[in-house]
Write a protein that holds these residues in place. Sequence first.
Motif, PDB file in Angstrom:
ATOM      1  N   LEU A  30       0.016  -1.185  -0.347  1.00  0.00           N
ATOM      2  CA  LEU A  30      -0.422  -2.144  -1.872  1.00  0.00           C
ATOM      3  C   LEU A  30      -1.601  -1.908  -2.128  1.00  0.00           C
ATOM      4  N   ILE A  31      -2.725  -2.243  -0.653  1.00  0.00           N
ATOM      5  CA  ILE A  31      -3.992  -1.894  -0.746  1.00  0.00           C
ATOM      6  C   ILE A  31      -4.853  -0.932  -1.203  1.00  0.00           C
ATOM      7  N   ARG A  38       3.913  -5.406   7.104  1.00  0.00           N
ATOM      8  CA  ARG A  38       1.752  -4.379   7.921  1.00  0.00           C
ATOM      9  C   ARG A  38       2.846  -3.870   6.449  1.00  0.00           C
ATOM     10  N   ARG A  39       2.872  -2.595   6.587  1.00  0.00           N
ATOM     11  CA  ARG A  39       2.910  -0.965   5.850  1.00  0.00           C
ATOM     12  C   ARG A  39       3.249  -1.271   4.369  1.00  0.00           C
ATOM     13  N   ALA A  72      -6.213   0.071  14.038  1.00  0.00           N
ATOM     14  CA  ALA A  72      -5.524   0.295  13.525  1.00  0.00           C
ATOM     15  C   ALA A  72      -5.171   0.446  12.029  1.00  0.00           C
ATOM     16  N   GLU A  73      -5.146  -0.585  11.392  1.00  0.00           N
ATOM     17  CA  GLU A  73      -5.191  -1.382  10.133  1.00  0.00           C
ATOM     18  C   GLU A  73      -6.341  -0.931   9.776  1.00  0.00           C
ATOM     19  N   ALA A  74      -7.859  -1.190  10.179  1.00  0.00           N
ATOM     20  CA  ALA A  74      -9.177  -1.182   9.759  1.00  0.00           C
ATOM     21  C   ALA A  74      -8.965   1.013   9.613  1.00  0.00           C
ATOM     22  N   GLU A  75      -8.646   1.675  10.829  1.00  0.00           N
ATOM     23  CA  GLU A  75      -8.458   2.824  10.317  1.00  0.00           C
ATOM     24  C   GLU A  75      -7.846   3.312   9.589  1.00  0.00           C
TER      25      GLU A  75
END
Length: 326
Positions: A169-170, A163-164, A188-191
């Motif tokens: 990459l994003i 995931r990290r 947490a991803e959105a933040e």
Amino acid sequence: MEAVVEATDVRKTYGETVALSGASLSVEGGEVFALIGPNGAGKTTLVRALTGTTEPDSGRARIMGDSPMAVDRSRLGVLPQNFSPPDRLSAHELIAYYAGLYDNARDPDDVLADVGLADTGETWYEDLSGGQQRRVCVGATLVNDPDVLFLDEPTTGIDPAGRRTVWRLIEELAASGTTVLLTTHDMAEAERLADRVGLLADGSVIARGTPTELVREHGGSSRLTIETAAGPDAFADLEYPVDRPERGRGQTPDSVVVVRDIDPVAIATVVDYLERHDLEYTGLTWSEPNLEDVYLALADGTELERTDRADETDDGADLQQTGETA
């Protein structure tokens, strides 16, 4: 700055089901925009409307100023929520296949390295783990080096390390100018990733802003959670407000109380109060509000209403069935 991705009052129904009830958002160039919301809120339908795979009943969708149907598809990367490429191709063969659809595609080996799969290129897709499969799918959306990237739940099923890798990459893509719209249930991803966040509930975007802005406006106050059988009345003389936790905090309502608007330096004051009043407790947890609190504050009520409506429908059906049976 002119919006690169834009939805204006987009509406879509499927029979009697209202998927979108006037959703609007805009994403600027080089921005990462995260769309969050409960299951069934309309996130995937909105992504489909924006990418031209679903035609809205009304409203307008635009990408780089054009209709999604008219835009140059080679400038887009789209990762659907459900994407199942052929099992009996290797990871490298899959990336090479999608690269072959474009005139100026990236090297498949470079793409595999970007998603952290440089050593698994010769493994059949069906033999990869679920998380590795999802990373191959992410890679397939990047072979054309898109200007605009749509990612519907990009890290579902991916382990924390993978995931990290996708997160980095994003971030690199956005830093190089790629515009990214992603949907996620991972706060947490959105933040971490999003410059701005939109919360979709019941088919419309009910809040939008930077994560900091949303937390400040809707997240509530800092809090100290006390694991204790004592109720809020036992804290009547404490200088801070004390109540039971909101729904969805992970504890049963009678097992904890929450002290609000408290700084960490004041925790000792609460501990002294507990000891002076002989109040037994098994744990203390201090926390600041975050995007999950925003989600719970704004979307939880909508989820409850939907559940209540479904329960009423089920109850009515049960009553009707009971009457017919009788």
